[in-house]
Write a protein that holds these residues in place. Structure first.
Motif, PDB file in Angstrom:
ATOM      1  N   LEU A  95       0.884  -1.290  -0.052  1.00 44.32           N
ATOM      2  CA  LEU A  95       0.183  -0.022  -0.075  1.00 44.32           C
ATOM      3  C   LEU A  95       0.840   1.140  -0.062  1.00 44.32           C
ATOM      4  CD1 LEU A  95      -2.883  -1.165   2.523  1.00 44.32           C
ATOM      5  CD2 LEU A  95      -3.219  -0.136   0.137  1.00 44.32           C
ATOM      6  N   ARG A  96       2.098   1.196   0.799  1.00 46.45           N
ATOM      7  CA  ARG A  96       2.956   2.444   0.663  1.00 46.45           C
ATOM      8  C   ARG A  96       3.674   2.618  -0.702  1.00 46.45           C
ATOM      9  NH1 ARG A  96       5.824   3.960   5.242  1.00 46.45           N
ATOM     10  NH2 ARG A  96       5.679   2.195   6.313  1.00 46.45           N
ATOM     11  N   ARG A  97       3.697   1.510  -1.492  1.00 44.02           N
ATOM     12  CA  ARG A  97       4.398   1.801  -2.597  1.00 44.02           C
ATOM     13  C   ARG A  97       3.294   2.089  -3.664  1.00 44.02           C
ATOM     14  NH1 ARG A  97       6.964  -3.209  -1.559  1.00 44.02           N
ATOM     15  NH2 ARG A  97       5.454  -4.397  -3.132  1.00 44.02           N
ATOM     16  N   HIS A  98       1.988   1.604  -3.411  1.00 39.88           N
ATOM     17  CA  HIS A  98       0.875   2.136  -4.603  1.00 39.88           C
ATOM     18  C   HIS A  98       0.299   3.334  -4.169  1.00 39.88           C
ATOM     19  CE1 HIS A  98       0.471  -2.453  -6.193  1.00 39.88           C
ATOM     20  NE2 HIS A  98       1.883  -2.203  -6.090  1.00 39.88           N
ATOM     21  N   LEU A  99       0.129   3.681  -2.997  1.00 42.27           N
ATOM     22  CA  LEU A  99      -0.716   5.194  -2.973  1.00 42.27           C
ATOM     23  C   LEU A  99       0.187   6.256  -3.330  1.00 42.27           C
ATOM     24  CD1 LEU A  99      -2.087   4.150   0.401  1.00 42.27           C
ATOM     25  CD2 LEU A  99      -3.422   4.837  -1.337  1.00 42.27           C
TER      26      LEU A  99
END
Length: 335
Positions: free
Chosen positions: A290-294
């Motif tokens: 999620l950190r990479r995709h947000l």
């Protein structure tokens, strides 16, 4: 903790969704006029809204705590859960090979509640807070309609970070024995749960033999009691059981084996991702993906040391106070 039964105002609503679905919503409001941002609380895979977020005991109502901060809080039941419309087939024995209430359907339920709140509040957009699959559902909705909400919070949520999971993925009861890697065809359209079945996973997350050092027994008993009370047919079976659709379990199996059901890069609204360190549902890899995709959302990522999957129902010093601090700060920034 506040005494939730006497210090806030509760109102029960029925909201029209799509496909003839009627959605149950409990509004928990401050004793005086609300000054904060509206908040939607969205339950997880098994236990519906009120039993998850508005227990009538001290320390058991996240809804009441947020309402006393000045927010109107809306505790919803997704389709098939609690007091919302039970889906076709849920009055008959569970059917194998059919799963009810998948993520894309519940995203539409969220949309109905968000639009109703915006109408009720003169266009004011709410923050959607989802726990476990509720966070997945909320993220799914926000990936489609970020402009309709003031923010989204994902608490202990699967996202598809890794292809392995100790209890929900390959080798678990959710995997089809004859078709490895696929969701079990024998899994019913809905599942039946006893009150006692709600505690073992929670117990295993708590270190030491004395579970009361981490969790108030009054809260645990209220959680079990409200879960049973959420289904007016629970007493008709022996032993007594409550019903929950199985779509969340198929979705979770797919996420636990590396699949994604939506793309967080499509979210543009403010986002808070919270994970309990001792969570048995989400994994560190979910938070990291999620950190990479947000990439298009103002986002904050929090890991609460030692906290369990049920952090919002545990004692304040065991992570609940930290969770409330993070939620309060996020909501203040939305004013």
């Amino acid at each position: 903790a506040a005494q939730p039964a006497s210090s806030v105002v509760r109102t029960e609503w029925k909201v029209q969704g799509d496909d003839g679905i009627t959605l149950a919503v409990r509004q928990v409001s401050p004793p005086t006029a609300a000054t904060g941002v509206p908040v939607v609380l969205l339950h997880g895979a098994r236990v519906p809204g009120v039993a998850s977020f508005d227990l009538p005991v001290a320390g058991g109502s996240l809804a009441a705590d947020l309402a006393l901060d000045g927010h109107d809080v809306y505790v919803m039941d997704a389709r098939g859960y609690g007091r919302s419309t039970r889906l076709p087939g849920m009055d008959a024995p569970p059917r194998p090979g059919v799963t009810l209430a998948r993520s894309n359907e519940i995203a539409r339920d969220i949309g109905a509640i968000v639009d109703w709140i915006r109408t009720q509040r003169g266009g004011r957009a709410p923050v959607v807070v989802g726990w476990a699959p509720g966070g997945d559902w909320g993220g799914h909705y926000a990936s489609l309609h970020s402009e309709r909400v003031a923010g989204v919070v994902m608490l202990n949520t699967l996202y598809g970070g890794t292809p392995t999971h100790p209890s929900l993925g390959r080798g678990s009861d959710l995997e089809d024995r004859e078709h490895p890697g696929e969701f079990a065809r024998a899994y019913g359209s809905y599942r039946l749960s006893t009150a006692a079945s709600l505690l073992p996973a929670w117990d295993r997350s708590i270190p030491g033999d004395d579970k009361t050092a981490w969790r108030d027994p009054v809260v645990a008993n209220a959680y079990m009691g409200e879960a049973m009370a959420s289904d007016d047919t629970s007493g008709s079976r022996e032993p007594a059981t409550f019903r929950a659709p199985s779509g969340a379990m198929e979705d979770s199996f797919l996420l636990a084996t590396g699949r994604q059901l939506w793309d967080a890069s499509l979210i543009t609204c403010p986002t808070l991702v919270v994970r309990s360190e001792a969570d048995f549902w989400s994994r560190p890899g979910d938070l990291e993906m999620l950190r990479r995709h947000l990439t298009h959302a103002p986002a904050r990522f929090v890991s609460i040391p030692g906290a369990t999957h049920f952090v919002h129902l545990d004692r304040p010093e065991r992570g609940r106070a930290r969770l409330l601090d993070e939620l309060r700060a996020f909501l203040r920034d939305r004013l």
